[in-house]
Design an enzyme around this catalytic site. Sequence first.
Site, PDB file in Angstrom:
ATOM      1  N   MET A  38       1.000  -1.204  -0.058  1.00  0.00           N
ATOM      2  CA  MET A  38      -0.034   0.152  -0.103  1.00  0.00           C
ATOM      3  C   MET A  38       0.903   1.339  -0.087  1.00  0.00           C
ATOM      4  O   MET A  38       0.449   2.450   0.342  1.00  0.00           O
ATOM      5  CB  MET A  38      -0.889  -0.071   1.182  1.00  0.00           C
ATOM      6  CG  MET A  38      -1.873  -1.227   1.059  1.00  0.00           C
ATOM      7  SD  MET A  38      -3.535  -0.828   1.895  1.00  0.00           S
ATOM      8  CE  MET A  38      -3.054  -0.254   3.498  1.00  0.00           C
ATOM      9  N   HIS A  64       9.057  -3.331   3.523  1.00  0.00           N
ATOM     10  CA  HIS A  64       8.728  -3.753   2.197  1.00  0.00           C
ATOM     11  C   HIS A  64       9.808  -4.139   1.487  1.00  0.00           C
ATOM     12  O   HIS A  64       9.974  -4.994   0.637  1.00  0.00           O
ATOM     13  CB  HIS A  64       7.920  -2.688   1.585  1.00  0.00           C
ATOM     14  CG  HIS A  64       6.784  -2.157   2.682  1.00  0.00           C
ATOM     15  ND1 HIS A  64       6.696  -0.890   3.227  1.00  0.00           N
ATOM     16  CD2 HIS A  64       5.645  -2.558   2.219  1.00  0.00           C
ATOM     17  CE1 HIS A  64       5.458  -0.834   3.579  1.00  0.00           C
ATOM     18  NE2 HIS A  64       4.825  -1.924   3.213  1.00  0.00           N
TER      19      HIS A  64
END
Lengths: 313, 313
Positions: A30, A37
């Site tokens: 997102m 990430h």
Amino acid sequence: MKICTTIDEMRAAARAVRRADKRLGFVPTMGALHEGHLSLVRQARASCDVVAASIFVNPTQFGPTEDLAKYPRSFERDRELLEQEGVELLFAPSFEEMYPTAADGPWSELGEESVLSTAADRSVRPTLVTWVTVEELSGKLDGWSRPGHFRGVTTVVAKLFHIVEPDVAFFGQKDAAQLAIIRRMVRDLNLPVEIVSCPIVREPDGLAMSSRNAYLTAEQRPQTLALHRSLMRVNQLVSTGERNASQLAAAGRAEFATATGVHLDYFEIVNPDTLDPVEEISHGALVAVAAYVGKTRLIDNLLLPGSEKSRGM
Amino acid sequence: MKICTTIDEMRAAARAVRRADKRLGFVPTMGALHEGHLSLVRQARASCDVVAASIFVNPTQFGPTEDLAKYPRSFERDRELLEQEGVELLFAPSFEEMYPTAADGPWSELGEESVLSTAADRSVRPTLVTWVTVEELSGKLDGWSRPGHFRGVTTVVAKLFHIVEPDVAFFGQKDAAQLAIIRRMVRDLNLPVEIVSCPIVREPDGLAMSSRNAYLTAEQRPQTLALHRSLMRVNQLVSTGERNASQLAAAGRAEFATATGVHLDYFEIVNPDTLDPVEEISHGALVAVAAYVGKTRLIDNLLLPGSEKSRGM
């Protein structure tokens, strides 16, 4: 790095990879990227020929009172980070591309309320008709506190998998309930994708990395450490031989009784596949915690190893 | 014709087709094949390089009081027919292959009741955890009479699409509600498959072909013609200029008032995409009927053409 904003563009680019017989790895995000990430991207990089990532703040996984409007957005920085890490394909669709509005199809009678604003920060929820639901698991842990959340997650992940058609997709162990639910969806629906989980990445003091950490004030920052402390307390008791889940959970919860500024949502010890409570942890278990620091909801967990046989996957 | 009984085998065979850059057509069936099914195969044959079919009597789309146990099964004959029509790949999995039992995974706590019998005629329903649901449409027409039916259909079709990964899949217009729901699922979930519908194939007297026609006695056979008659009556009124859906539906239903041995389930005039009732048929409409002849439930329909614009797909 090729940036695809439409589904057709992304599908064509991904199919070209597959047609060249290359292994395609996929990291759905997102945005508001952090080291967690990037660890997924590096893992993808290490085991695949081509890496695709997506940035999409999915409205259907936010509740009506949740933080969709203020969820951190940093597209330019994210783009640079992904490019630096060697991502070849970035899928960054608009809300309307992922959830076509009623006016866009033969379903115009669905009415105005179903039309998403072009402004990404409007918390108008799209009227989606088709849902993928992992029924037994979606009401547990975060699903209990956030009704409808996991239905939004599984539906958008199914959509992304159908668009990107990756060989393997990478998810963080931090979202342990999400991981269990996605694994179950993939298994039940025979989705042709392998799911790989990557360990939690932490700040030096132990706070699990999260895009939502950006919400924290200087005063709140040290208060967040109750989550990590509670998990460390359980880990310590396990290392001294405690196997009773009720005892361990009570010790974990006790850390929150004395902590200031932190409101415990749940502290549970569960089977990492079914998310059902376990009585003793000999066969491995997931110790999962969620707590509010101010209005910011944080989660963390600890995976206690069991024998391979008991994990079953 | 290669017969695949496992998911892995089918997936590998289908992937080999795609890797050779050949267009793969897919005809999913529950067996007990008739000319309607074969027309789908011929359509696939005409527009694809390789044709795959499946035979699987899907338990999750049968209600607890429905005809799963006695649903006609004729595998050897079906196999011969498909081979004659040039089908290259046949997927014929067991119940357990499609719905793994609890004992097969880390979900053994789901209990005995979830374990499907090896006997295909036992009406034990599997405990499936992940469902694909087209919410707005699944309660309409047959979904109203058969709660849970379309959820079973969409879930197994999603599974089959994930296993076979066809370029295009073929469905009969006879199951008009099923067709609308599958089209909507494909659109909403971005499934990478094109859906093609094929016209209803009828017996010389007008009865729509159906595997369930095998249930009919010699006495019941002529009674079934009320369905076709009611549609022909509507068609006649339309050709003379009637556009009011209520008037047309009333005329269709009137055919059942005088018919013997037939019990009307529904007779509706709806939008073929949304399955919502229409008031007038100028923009095209689906005239759909379901009725019981004895214990046998039969369906039929008539697609009234509209302008291309109004159809929207």
